[in-house]
Design a protein around this motif. Structure first.
Motif, PDB file in Angstrom:
ATOM      1  N   LEU A 145      40.858   6.551 -12.717  1.00  0.00           N
ATOM      2  CA  LEU A 145      39.557   6.479 -12.045  1.00  0.00           C
ATOM      3  C   LEU A 145      39.452   7.548 -10.946  1.00  0.00           C
ATOM      4  O   LEU A 145      38.433   8.227 -10.835  1.00  0.00           O
ATOM      5  CB  LEU A 145      39.342   5.080 -11.462  1.00  0.00           C
ATOM      6  CG  LEU A 145      37.969   4.793 -10.876  1.00  0.00           C
ATOM      7  CD1 LEU A 145      36.869   4.962 -11.919  1.00  0.00           C
ATOM      8  CD2 LEU A 145      37.929   3.384 -10.301  1.00  0.00           C
ATOM      9  N   ILE A 146      40.513   7.721 -10.184  1.00  0.00           N
ATOM     10  CA  ILE A 146      40.534   8.752  -9.142  1.00  0.00           C
ATOM     11  C   ILE A 146      40.345  10.135  -9.757  1.00  0.00           C
ATOM     12  O   ILE A 146      39.556  10.941  -9.267  1.00  0.00           O
ATOM     13  CB  ILE A 146      41.846   8.671  -8.322  1.00  0.00           C
ATOM     14  CG1 ILE A 146      41.833   7.422  -7.447  1.00  0.00           C
ATOM     15  CG2 ILE A 146      42.066   9.921  -7.492  1.00  0.00           C
ATOM     16  CD1 ILE A 146      43.176   7.070  -6.839  1.00  0.00           C
ATOM     17  N   GLU A 147      41.033  10.391 -10.852  1.00  0.00           N
ATOM     18  CA  GLU A 147      40.903  11.685 -11.532  1.00  0.00           C
ATOM     19  C   GLU A 147      39.499  11.874 -12.097  1.00  0.00           C
ATOM     20  O   GLU A 147      38.886  12.927 -11.932  1.00  0.00           O
ATOM     21  CB  GLU A 147      41.934  11.795 -12.656  1.00  0.00           C
ATOM     22  CG  GLU A 147      41.908  13.121 -13.367  1.00  0.00           C
ATOM     23  CD  GLU A 147      42.975  13.219 -14.443  1.00  0.00           C
ATOM     24  OE1 GLU A 147      42.735  13.941 -15.426  1.00  0.00           O
ATOM     25  OE2 GLU A 147      44.033  12.574 -14.321  1.00  0.00           O
ATOM     26  N   MET A 175      45.440  12.811  -2.349  1.00  0.00           N
ATOM     27  CA  MET A 175      45.963  12.857  -0.980  1.00  0.00           C
ATOM     28  C   MET A 175      44.922  12.371   0.026  1.00  0.00           C
ATOM     29  O   MET A 175      45.270  11.774   1.045  1.00  0.00           O
ATOM     30  CB  MET A 175      46.432  14.271  -0.633  1.00  0.00           C
ATOM     31  CG  MET A 175      47.727  14.639  -1.345  1.00  0.00           C
ATOM     32  SD  MET A 175      48.319  16.287  -0.937  1.00  0.00           S
ATOM     33  CE  MET A 175      48.785  16.038   0.757  1.00  0.00           C
ATOM     34  N   HIS A 176      43.648  12.597  -0.267  1.00  0.00           N
ATOM     35  CA  HIS A 176      42.597  12.104   0.620  1.00  0.00           C
ATOM     36  C   HIS A 176      42.503  10.579   0.541  1.00  0.00           C
ATOM     37  O   HIS A 176      42.296   9.910   1.560  1.00  0.00           O
ATOM     38  CB  HIS A 176      41.245  12.744   0.277  1.00  0.00           C
ATOM     39  CG  HIS A 176      40.153  12.365   1.222  1.00  0.00           C
ATOM     40  ND1 HIS A 176      40.144  12.757   2.548  1.00  0.00           N
ATOM     41  CD2 HIS A 176      39.052  11.590   1.055  1.00  0.00           C
ATOM     42  CE1 HIS A 176      39.081  12.255   3.136  1.00  0.00           C
ATOM     43  NE2 HIS A 176      38.407  11.542   2.267  1.00  0.00           N
ATOM     44  N   ILE A 177      42.670  10.039  -0.657  1.00  0.00           N
ATOM     45  CA  ILE A 177      42.696   8.578  -0.822  1.00  0.00           C
ATOM     46  C   ILE A 177      43.845   8.001   0.006  1.00  0.00           C
ATOM     47  O   ILE A 177      43.682   6.999   0.714  1.00  0.00           O
ATOM     48  CB  ILE A 177      42.828   8.175  -2.307  1.00  0.00           C
ATOM     49  CG1 ILE A 177      41.654   8.706  -3.134  1.00  0.00           C
ATOM     50  CG2 ILE A 177      43.016   6.672  -2.462  1.00  0.00           C
ATOM     51  CD1 ILE A 177      40.320   8.084  -2.829  1.00  0.00           C
ATOM     52  N   ASP A 178      45.019   8.639  -0.068  1.00  0.00           N
ATOM     53  CA  ASP A 178      46.161   8.189   0.726  1.00  0.00           C
ATOM     54  C   ASP A 178      45.865   8.276   2.220  1.00  0.00           C
ATOM     55  O   ASP A 178      46.253   7.393   2.996  1.00  0.00           O
ATOM     56  CB  ASP A 178      47.408   9.014   0.395  1.00  0.00           C
ATOM     57  CG  ASP A 178      47.976   8.694  -0.972  1.00  0.00           C
ATOM     58  OD1 ASP A 178      47.670   7.609  -1.514  1.00  0.00           O
ATOM     59  OD2 ASP A 178      48.732   9.529  -1.498  1.00  0.00           O
ATOM     60  N   MET A 200      45.797   5.266   4.930  1.00  0.00           N
ATOM     61  CA  MET A 200      46.567   5.309   6.164  1.00  0.00           C
ATOM     62  C   MET A 200      45.671   5.065   7.375  1.00  0.00           C
ATOM     63  O   MET A 200      46.041   4.317   8.285  1.00  0.00           O
ATOM     64  CB  MET A 200      47.252   6.670   6.296  1.00  0.00           C
ATOM     65  CG  MET A 200      48.092   6.819   7.545  1.00  0.00           C
ATOM     66  SD  MET A 200      48.671   8.513   7.789  1.00  0.00           S
ATOM     67  CE  MET A 200      47.118   9.313   8.263  1.00  0.00           C
ATOM     68  N   LYS A 201      44.481   5.679   7.408  1.00  0.00           N
ATOM     69  CA  LYS A 201      43.561   5.494   8.534  1.00  0.00           C
ATOM     70  C   LYS A 201      43.118   4.032   8.642  1.00  0.00           C
ATOM     71  O   LYS A 201      43.056   3.481   9.741  1.00  0.00           O
ATOM     72  CB  LYS A 201      42.336   6.408   8.395  1.00  0.00           C
ATOM     73  CG  LYS A 201      42.625   7.875   8.571  1.00  0.00           C
ATOM     74  CD  LYS A 201      43.276   8.221   9.888  1.00  0.00           C
ATOM     75  CE  LYS A 201      42.337   8.104  11.050  1.00  0.00           C
ATOM     76  NZ  LYS A 201      42.950   8.429  12.341  1.00  0.00           N
TER      77      LYS A 201
END
Length: 104
Positions: free
Chosen positions: A68-70, A77-80, A84-85
Motif C-alpha cells: 500500500l505504501i508503494e 522513511m517518511h512514514i517511519d 516516530m513523531k
C-alpha cells in the motif's frame, strides 16, 4: 469443482496453482480496484492474525502495508518519521492504557 475467491493474492500464487495441476482465472486490477483490494486484504490479514496469533500472519500484514505504501508512492522513511513523531508527542501503546471515558 470451481471455487470462487475474488480476492487479491500474492504474485506467485497463480503459478503455484498451475504447478499443482489446477487451473485458475486471474485479472490485473485497475488502480482504484487495487487500492480497495489492498485495504480489504489488510482487514483480512488482521482478522487472521486475531484468530491465530501467528508471526506468519503478522508478516502478511507488513507485506500488505508495504504494498500500500508503494502503491500510494509514500516514502517509507517518511512514514517511519511520522510514526516516530507521533510516538514522541503522544506516546506508544506499550503501557496498555485503555481510555474508558472523558467527562467534559
Amino acid at each position: 469443482m470451481k471455487k470462487q475467491y475474488n480476492k487479491l493474492v500474492r504474485d506467485g500464487v497463480p503459478q503455484i496453482i498451475i504447478e499443482s495441476g489446477r487451473q485458475c482465472k486471474t485479472r490485473t486490477l485497475s488502480d482504484q480496484e487495487y487500492k480497495e483490494a489492498l485495504l480489504t486484504k489488510i482487514v483480512e490479514e488482521v482478522e487472521e492474525f486475531r484468530t491465530s496469533n501467528s508471526e506468519e500472519e503478522l508478516a502478511d500484514i507488513y507485506e500488505v502495508l508495504d504494498s500500500l505504501i508503494e502503491f500510494l508512492q509514500y516514502e517509507p522513511m517518511h512514514i517511519d518519521y511520522l510514526k516516530m513523531k507521533k510516538k514522541e508527542n503522544r506516546g506508544s501503546f506499550k503501557d496498555r492504557i485503555f481510555l474508558e471515558d472523558v467527562v467534559e
